[in-house]
Design a protein around this motif. Structure first.
Motif, PDB file in Angstrom:
ATOM      1  N   VAL A   1      -9.288 -13.354  -4.867  1.00  0.00           N
ATOM      2  CA  VAL A   1      -9.019 -12.272  -5.809  1.00  0.00           C
ATOM      3  C   VAL A   1      -8.345 -11.139  -5.039  1.00  0.00           C
ATOM      4  O   VAL A   1      -8.662 -10.871  -3.886  1.00  0.00           O
ATOM      5  CB  VAL A   1     -10.299 -11.777  -6.531  1.00  0.00           C
ATOM      6  CG1 VAL A   1     -11.271 -11.084  -5.577  1.00  0.00           C
ATOM      7  CG2 VAL A   1      -9.956 -10.863  -7.696  1.00  0.00           C
ATOM      8  N   ARG A   2      -7.397 -10.528  -5.705  1.00  0.00           N
ATOM      9  CA  ARG A   2      -6.698  -9.353  -5.167  1.00  0.00           C
ATOM     10  C   ARG A   2      -7.116  -8.145  -5.977  1.00  0.00           C
ATOM     11  O   ARG A   2      -7.066  -8.180  -7.215  1.00  0.00           O
ATOM     12  CB  ARG A   2      -5.199  -9.547  -5.282  1.00  0.00           C
ATOM     13  CG  ARG A   2      -4.386  -8.325  -4.898  1.00  0.00           C
ATOM     14  CD  ARG A   2      -2.910  -8.576  -5.186  1.00  0.00           C
ATOM     15  NE  ARG A   2      -2.082  -7.450  -4.829  1.00  0.00           N
ATOM     16  CZ  ARG A   2      -1.113  -6.966  -5.603  1.00  0.00           C
ATOM     17  NH1 ARG A   2      -0.862  -7.522  -6.777  1.00  0.00           N
ATOM     18  NH2 ARG A   2      -0.396  -5.941  -5.195  1.00  0.00           N
ATOM     19  N   ILE A   3      -7.534  -7.095  -5.285  1.00  0.00           N
ATOM     20  CA  ILE A   3      -7.882  -5.839  -5.943  1.00  0.00           C
ATOM     21  C   ILE A   3      -7.006  -4.755  -5.322  1.00  0.00           C
ATOM     22  O   ILE A   3      -7.091  -4.489  -4.122  1.00  0.00           O
ATOM     23  CB  ILE A   3      -9.367  -5.472  -5.764  1.00  0.00           C
ATOM     24  CG1 ILE A   3     -10.276  -6.651  -6.124  1.00  0.00           C
ATOM     25  CG2 ILE A   3      -9.712  -4.241  -6.605  1.00  0.00           C
ATOM     26  CD1 ILE A   3     -11.709  -6.482  -5.663  1.00  0.00           C
ATOM     27  N   LEU A   4      -6.170  -4.161  -6.150  1.00  0.00           N
ATOM     28  CA  LEU A   4      -5.266  -3.108  -5.719  1.00  0.00           C
ATOM     29  C   LEU A   4      -5.633  -1.834  -6.461  1.00  0.00           C
ATOM     30  O   LEU A   4      -5.799  -1.856  -7.682  1.00  0.00           O
ATOM     31  CB  LEU A   4      -3.816  -3.488  -6.046  1.00  0.00           C
ATOM     32  CG  LEU A   4      -2.750  -2.417  -5.839  1.00  0.00           C
ATOM     33  CD1 LEU A   4      -2.596  -2.066  -4.360  1.00  0.00           C
ATOM     34  CD2 LEU A   4      -1.417  -2.879  -6.431  1.00  0.00           C
ATOM     35  N   THR A   5      -5.789  -0.742  -5.738  1.00  0.00           N
ATOM     36  CA  THR A   5      -5.968   0.557  -6.375  1.00  0.00           C
ATOM     37  C   THR A   5      -4.978   1.533  -5.770  1.00  0.00           C
ATOM     38  O   THR A   5      -4.802   1.578  -4.549  1.00  0.00           O
ATOM     39  CB  THR A   5      -7.421   1.073  -6.265  1.00  0.00           C
ATOM     40  OG1 THR A   5      -7.526   2.294  -7.006  1.00  0.00           O
ATOM     41  CG2 THR A   5      -7.863   1.297  -4.837  1.00  0.00           C
ATOM     42  N   GLN A   6      -4.276   2.245  -6.645  1.00  0.00           N
ATOM     43  CA  GLN A   6      -3.308   3.235  -6.212  1.00  0.00           C
ATOM     44  C   GLN A   6      -3.485   4.490  -7.055  1.00  0.00           C
ATOM     45  O   GLN A   6      -3.822   4.403  -8.239  1.00  0.00           O
ATOM     46  CB  GLN A   6      -1.874   2.715  -6.347  1.00  0.00           C
ATOM     47  CG  GLN A   6      -1.590   1.539  -5.436  1.00  0.00           C
ATOM     48  CD  GLN A   6      -0.161   1.049  -5.530  1.00  0.00           C
ATOM     49  OE1 GLN A   6       0.486   1.114  -6.576  1.00  0.00           O
ATOM     50  NE2 GLN A   6       0.361   0.549  -4.414  1.00  0.00           N
ATOM     51  N   GLU A   7      -3.247   5.637  -6.395  1.00  0.00           N
ATOM     52  CA  GLU A   7      -3.397   6.901  -7.097  1.00  0.00           C
ATOM     53  C   GLU A   7      -2.309   7.866  -6.647  1.00  0.00           C
ATOM     54  O   GLU A   7      -2.044   7.993  -5.454  1.00  0.00           O
ATOM     55  CB  GLU A   7      -4.768   7.513  -6.818  1.00  0.00           C
ATOM     56  CG  GLU A   7      -4.989   8.830  -7.515  1.00  0.00           C
ATOM     57  CD  GLU A   7      -6.409   9.341  -7.395  1.00  0.00           C
ATOM     58  OE1 GLU A   7      -6.573  10.561  -7.236  1.00  0.00           O
ATOM     59  OE2 GLU A   7      -7.354   8.522  -7.452  1.00  0.00           O
ATOM     60  N   THR A   8      -1.695   8.514  -7.618  1.00  0.00           N
ATOM     61  CA  THR A   8      -0.796   9.615  -7.323  1.00  0.00           C
ATOM     62  C   THR A   8      -1.445  10.890  -7.832  1.00  0.00           C
ATOM     63  O   THR A   8      -2.216  10.861  -8.800  1.00  0.00           O
ATOM     64  CB  THR A   8       0.596   9.437  -7.965  1.00  0.00           C
ATOM     65  OG1 THR A   8       0.448   9.245  -9.366  1.00  0.00           O
ATOM     66  CG2 THR A   8       1.339   8.281  -7.352  1.00  0.00           C
ATOM     67  N   GLN A   9      -1.113  11.995  -7.163  1.00  0.00           N
ATOM     68  CA  GLN A   9      -1.741  13.276  -7.490  1.00  0.00           C
ATOM     69  C   GLN A   9      -0.691  14.375  -7.509  1.00  0.00           C
ATOM     70  O   GLN A   9       0.231  14.369  -6.703  1.00  0.00           O
ATOM     71  CB  GLN A   9      -2.794  13.641  -6.435  1.00  0.00           C
ATOM     72  CG  GLN A   9      -3.864  12.601  -6.273  1.00  0.00           C
ATOM     73  CD  GLN A   9      -4.800  12.942  -5.130  1.00  0.00           C
ATOM     74  OE1 GLN A   9      -4.407  13.594  -4.157  1.00  0.00           O
ATOM     75  NE2 GLN A   9      -6.029  12.511  -5.246  1.00  0.00           N
ATOM     76  N   ARG A  10      -0.906  15.332  -8.415  1.00  0.00           N
ATOM     77  CA  ARG A  10      -0.024  16.489  -8.536  1.00  0.00           C
ATOM     78  C   ARG A  10      -0.872  17.757  -8.444  1.00  0.00           C
ATOM     79  O   ARG A  10      -1.996  17.782  -8.915  1.00  0.00           O
ATOM     80  CB  ARG A  10       0.717  16.461  -9.862  1.00  0.00           C
ATOM     81  CG  ARG A  10       1.536  15.183 -10.059  1.00  0.00           C
ATOM     82  CD  ARG A  10       2.380  15.259 -11.292  1.00  0.00           C
ATOM     83  NE  ARG A  10       3.428  16.253 -11.127  1.00  0.00           N
ATOM     84  CZ  ARG A  10       4.630  16.000 -10.628  1.00  0.00           C
ATOM     85  NH1 ARG A  10       4.934  14.785 -10.238  1.00  0.00           N
ATOM     86  NH2 ARG A  10       5.524  16.949 -10.513  1.00  0.00           N
TER      87      ARG A  10
ATOM     88  N   GLU B   1      -5.797  -1.934  -0.866  1.00  0.00           N
ATOM     89  CA  GLU B   1      -5.808  -3.286  -1.418  1.00  0.00           C
ATOM     90  C   GLU B   1      -6.702  -4.167  -0.567  1.00  0.00           C
ATOM     91  O   GLU B   1      -6.753  -4.015   0.655  1.00  0.00           O
ATOM     92  CB  GLU B   1      -4.379  -3.821  -1.408  1.00  0.00           C
ATOM     93  CG  GLU B   1      -4.237  -5.248  -1.854  1.00  0.00           C
ATOM     94  CD  GLU B   1      -2.778  -5.683  -1.827  1.00  0.00           C
ATOM     95  OE1 GLU B   1      -2.373  -6.380  -2.756  1.00  0.00           O
ATOM     96  OE2 GLU B   1      -2.065  -5.334  -0.868  1.00  0.00           O
ATOM     97  N   VAL B   2      -7.410  -5.067  -1.229  1.00  0.00           N
ATOM     98  CA  VAL B   2      -8.122  -6.128  -0.530  1.00  0.00           C
ATOM     99  C   VAL B   2      -7.795  -7.437  -1.220  1.00  0.00           C
ATOM    100  O   VAL B   2      -7.545  -7.478  -2.423  1.00  0.00           O
ATOM    101  CB  VAL B   2      -9.662  -5.919  -0.495  1.00  0.00           C
ATOM    102  CG1 VAL B   2     -10.029  -4.689   0.320  1.00  0.00           C
ATOM    103  CG2 VAL B   2     -10.248  -5.846  -1.885  1.00  0.00           C
ATOM    104  N   ILE B   3      -7.785  -8.500  -0.434  1.00  0.00           N
ATOM    105  CA  ILE B   3      -7.677  -9.859  -0.952  1.00  0.00           C
ATOM    106  C   ILE B   3      -8.815 -10.624  -0.298  1.00  0.00           C
ATOM    107  O   ILE B   3      -8.908 -10.664   0.937  1.00  0.00           O
ATOM    108  CB  ILE B   3      -6.326 -10.501  -0.623  1.00  0.00           C
ATOM    109  CG1 ILE B   3      -5.192  -9.726  -1.324  1.00  0.00           C
ATOM    110  CG2 ILE B   3      -6.310 -11.972  -1.041  1.00  0.00           C
ATOM    111  CD1 ILE B   3      -3.791 -10.198  -0.983  1.00  0.00           C
ATOM    112  N   VAL B   4      -9.716 -11.161  -1.115  1.00  0.00           N
ATOM    113  CA  VAL B   4     -10.888 -11.844  -0.577  1.00  0.00           C
ATOM    114  C   VAL B   4     -11.074 -13.198  -1.254  1.00  0.00           C
ATOM    115  O   VAL B   4     -10.721 -13.390  -2.411  1.00  0.00           O
ATOM    116  CB  VAL B   4     -12.173 -10.996  -0.739  1.00  0.00           C
ATOM    117  CG1 VAL B   4     -12.074  -9.703   0.060  1.00  0.00           C
ATOM    118  CG2 VAL B   4     -12.462 -10.688  -2.193  1.00  0.00           C
ATOM    119  N   ALA B   5     -11.623 -14.124  -0.493  1.00  0.00           N
ATOM    120  CA  ALA B   5     -11.929 -15.451  -1.021  1.00  0.00           C
ATOM    121  C   ALA B   5     -13.346 -15.464  -1.575  1.00  0.00           C
ATOM    122  O   ALA B   5     -14.198 -14.676  -1.172  1.00  0.00           O
ATOM    123  CB  ALA B   5     -11.789 -16.491   0.085  1.00  0.00           C
ATOM    124  N   GLY B   6     -13.574 -16.377  -2.494  1.00  0.00           N
ATOM    125  CA  GLY B   6     -14.911 -16.590  -3.006  1.00  0.00           C
ATOM    126  C   GLY B   6     -15.319 -15.667  -4.143  1.00  0.00           C
ATOM    127  O   GLY B   6     -16.478 -15.660  -4.541  1.00  0.00           O
TER     128      GLY B   6
END
Length: 169
Positions: free
Chosen positions: A127-136, A22-27
């Protein structure tokens, strides 16, 4: 803040591997980031671990609900189908997720993933950008046992490249 919506078979903690970045950045705004994320042909321009994206059945160039597409990442040829697609709007987070797979079903080489993104505007021009991944699968077990986890490092590079590309526009 919003959270990822998980399909039953891919809930974190019940799969072989899980990565969260996750990142949260201004602008920046969700509207500035979204086109770079929603257009796979742009991924290799800001994320070196992505290659050869293409769509099937004359679809694209942007992702959309239920679209099938292909790309290569982490040495895997990934077939994918979009399972969630909601572009960001005022007051509403953008969401995109896909089920990706590599290898033949019912073989030790098979890898199945659920990769989800959330892009949302926050107060104060952030802005908040969240990326998550699960794997099998067995390949996911191998990735999870590797230190540092290549998924964590790779997805962080994807986030940083996405932010840099959005700032450059």
């Amino acid at each position: 803040m919003n959270a990822i919506i998980w399909p039953e078979d891919f809930v974190p903690g019940f799969t072989e591997n899980f990565a969260s970045n996750e990142v949260i950045v201004a602008g920046l705004t969700a509207q500035a980031v979204w086109p770079l994320l929603a257009t796979p042909e742009l991924w290799p321009t800001y994320y070196a671990n992505s290659a050869n994206p293409r769509f099937y059945d004359g679809k694209g160039p942007e992702l959309a609900q239920d679209i099938r597409f292909y790309f290569e990442t982490f040495g895997f040829p990934v077939e994918a189908r979009v399972t969630e697609y909601v572009a960001p709007t005022a007051g509403e987070a953008g969401r995109v997720a896909w089920h990706g797979w590599a290898g033949e079903e019912n073989t030790p080489e098979r890898l199945d993933v659920h990769h989800a993104w959330l892009v949302e505007d926050l107060p104060g021009g952030r802005v908040r950008i969240l990326t998550q991944e699960t794997q099998r699968g067995k390949p996911a077990e191998a990735l999870a046992a590797t230190t540092p986890n290549p998924m964590i490092n790779g997805h962080q590079a994807w986030l940083e490249g996405l932010v840099a590309a959005a700032r450059a526009r």
